[in-house]
Design an enzyme around this catalytic site. Structure first.
Site, PDB file in Angstrom:
ATOM      1  N   ASP A  57       0.210  -7.672   1.724  1.00  0.00           N
ATOM      2  CA  ASP A  57       0.415  -6.610   1.827  1.00  0.00           C
ATOM      3  C   ASP A  57       1.889  -6.395   1.675  1.00  0.00           C
ATOM      4  OD1 ASP A  57       0.238  -3.714   1.683  1.00  0.00           O
ATOM      5  OD2 ASP A  57      -0.369  -3.460   3.560  1.00  0.00           O
ATOM      6  N   SER A  96       5.004   2.527   8.003  1.00  0.00           N
ATOM      7  CA  SER A  96       4.663   1.362   7.545  1.00  0.00           C
ATOM      8  C   SER A  96       5.544   1.017   6.024  1.00  0.00           C
ATOM      9  CB  SER A  96       3.148   1.497   5.995  1.00  0.00           C
ATOM     10  OG  SER A  96       2.350   1.972   7.346  1.00  0.00           O
ATOM     11  N   HIS A 142       0.914  -1.310   0.708  1.00  0.00           N
ATOM     12  CA  HIS A 142       0.236   0.444   0.250  1.00  0.00           C
ATOM     13  C   HIS A 142       0.814   0.797  -0.300  1.00  0.00           C
ATOM     14  CE1 HIS A 142       0.363  -0.160   4.472  1.00  0.00           C
ATOM     15  NE2 HIS A 142       0.795   1.273   4.229  1.00  0.00           N
TER      16      HIS A 142
END
Length: 373
Positions: free
Chosen positions: A151, A225, A121
């Site tokens: 992911d 992230s 993402h």
């Protein structure tokens, strides 16, 4: 004998003793050092603050900042967005312009060839990816491939003198282990937060389709992230992926993809251009309440076995009841499907089953899914 004679008799030896002691201290300074009592178990006493600086110094050079650019279309403002204009001229024909949308995240250098693990993402839909290294150098990154179910994304940069991180064993982490999260929260620059492992094997969160997260209370915020979750020795044990987001900031519950899974995805992406999950060739259903009462256990009943599959080679039979995978109890079909999603090709899996009322143990070697024709 008078008191004066007594004091004179006692006083001169005391005075002489004091003089001798002072001379000894002057001539032998080591006598002035305090005695050191031995520590418990004959170990030296340690002073100072407990620090994880060595772990951070070891891992931080491998953590990078990831910046992306994405072209998006934006309709002109003012008159063109007026409701009357849209009604007369049709909104779809409103003049448009392009603008650049910037996002940021983190990544981890995992080998000397410049491969970087990050989250899908973070780079999803990016037209341009730029990586900022720990030493201040910048480099354009190529997207090698992604693992949507976990992911994850793999980038590659061409740069010299890289400092890949040391990969730890994420299978051996325990609840209560100290962990450190390294990343670029809110774009402020590389930062470190500390916490403990609060759960392992966390799934059914609705974040990814294949979930087997390390849960930690180390602060993970936007920009973290794709960054590194390391142990107290600086070894990579996870890729920070998500936080329990109710406020837009860390609330003490964050999740990381285990390093073993992430590295397996990276290796398959490099070799095949995609991730191929482990395959067993089993079909199962949940037990009915009557079956649970009859058997006295909960589990999953085998309803089908594909020909020439790893399950067939392991000796599975129809109507076998699977109760455990690698020691973990299975309560319903979703828990088995999630376990199977997390099985890697060539992995050895131990099943506990009940066949005709008798417990058995079967060992299967996961394979690659058969190619579709």
């Amino acid at each position: 004998m008078s008191l004066e004679r007594v004091l004179q008799f006692i006083g001169w030896p005391v005075t002489a003793g004091i003089i001798i002691a002072l001379l000894a201290l002057l001539l032998f300074p080591q006598l002035r050092q305090p005695a050191v009592l031995p520590a418990a178990n004959n170990l030296p006493v340690q002073y100072g603050m407990v620090s994880y600086a060595d772990a951070v110094n070891r891992a931080a050079p491998a953590v990078v900042n990831v910046y992306t650019e994405k072209r998006v279309l934006q309709r002109y403002q003012n008159l063109y967005n007026h409701p009357l204009y849209r009604q007369l001229y049709n909104r779809s024909n409103t003049p448009q312009q392009q603008r650049m949308q910037n996002t940021l995240g983190s990544g981890v250098i995992v080998d000397a060839q410049g491969h970087i693990l990050t989250n899908k993402h973070v780079v999803n839909g990016a037209d341009k990816i730029l990586v900022l290294l720990y030493d201040g150098r910048g480099a354009s990154a190529e997207l090698i491939g992604t693992d949507p179910e976990n992911d994850l994304a793999v980038l590659k940069i061409n740069a010299d003198n890289l400092n890949p991180i040391t990969i730890g064993n994420s299978n051996h982490i325990r609840v209560g282990d100290v962990v450190l999260a390294i990343g670029n929260p809110f774009g402020v620059g590389q930062s470190v937060s500390q916490g403990i492992v609060s759960a392992t094997g966390r799934w059914n969160l609705g974040i990814n389709s294949a979930e087997n997260f390390i849960q930690t209370d180390a602060a993970i915020n936007p920009g973290n992230s794709g960054g590194a979750l390391i142990d107290a020795y600086g070894n990579l044990i996870g890729i920070n992926t998500a936080m329990l987001d109710e406020t837009g900031a860390s609330v003490g519950i964050s999740f990381a993809v285990p390093a073993e899974k992430a590295m397996n995805s990276l290796q398959q992406i490099i070799e095949y251009g995609e991730v191929r999950p482990g395959w067993l060739g089993l079909s199962v259903n949940s037990l009915t309440n009557d079956q649970i009462q009859e058997l006295g256990v909960n589990g999953l009943i085998v309803t089908g076995i594909e020909s020439k599959s790893p399950a067939e080679k392991a000796g599975f039979q129809k109507d076998d009841v699977i109760t455990h995978i690698d020691g973990v109890a299975l309560l319903d079909a979703p828990s088995l499907r999630n376990s199977l999603r997390n099985i890697q090709p060539n992995a050895e899996i131990t099943f506990k089953v009940i066949r005709n009322g008798e417990p058995k143990e079967l060992i299967a070697i996961a394979g690659f899914p058969p190619t579709k024709t």
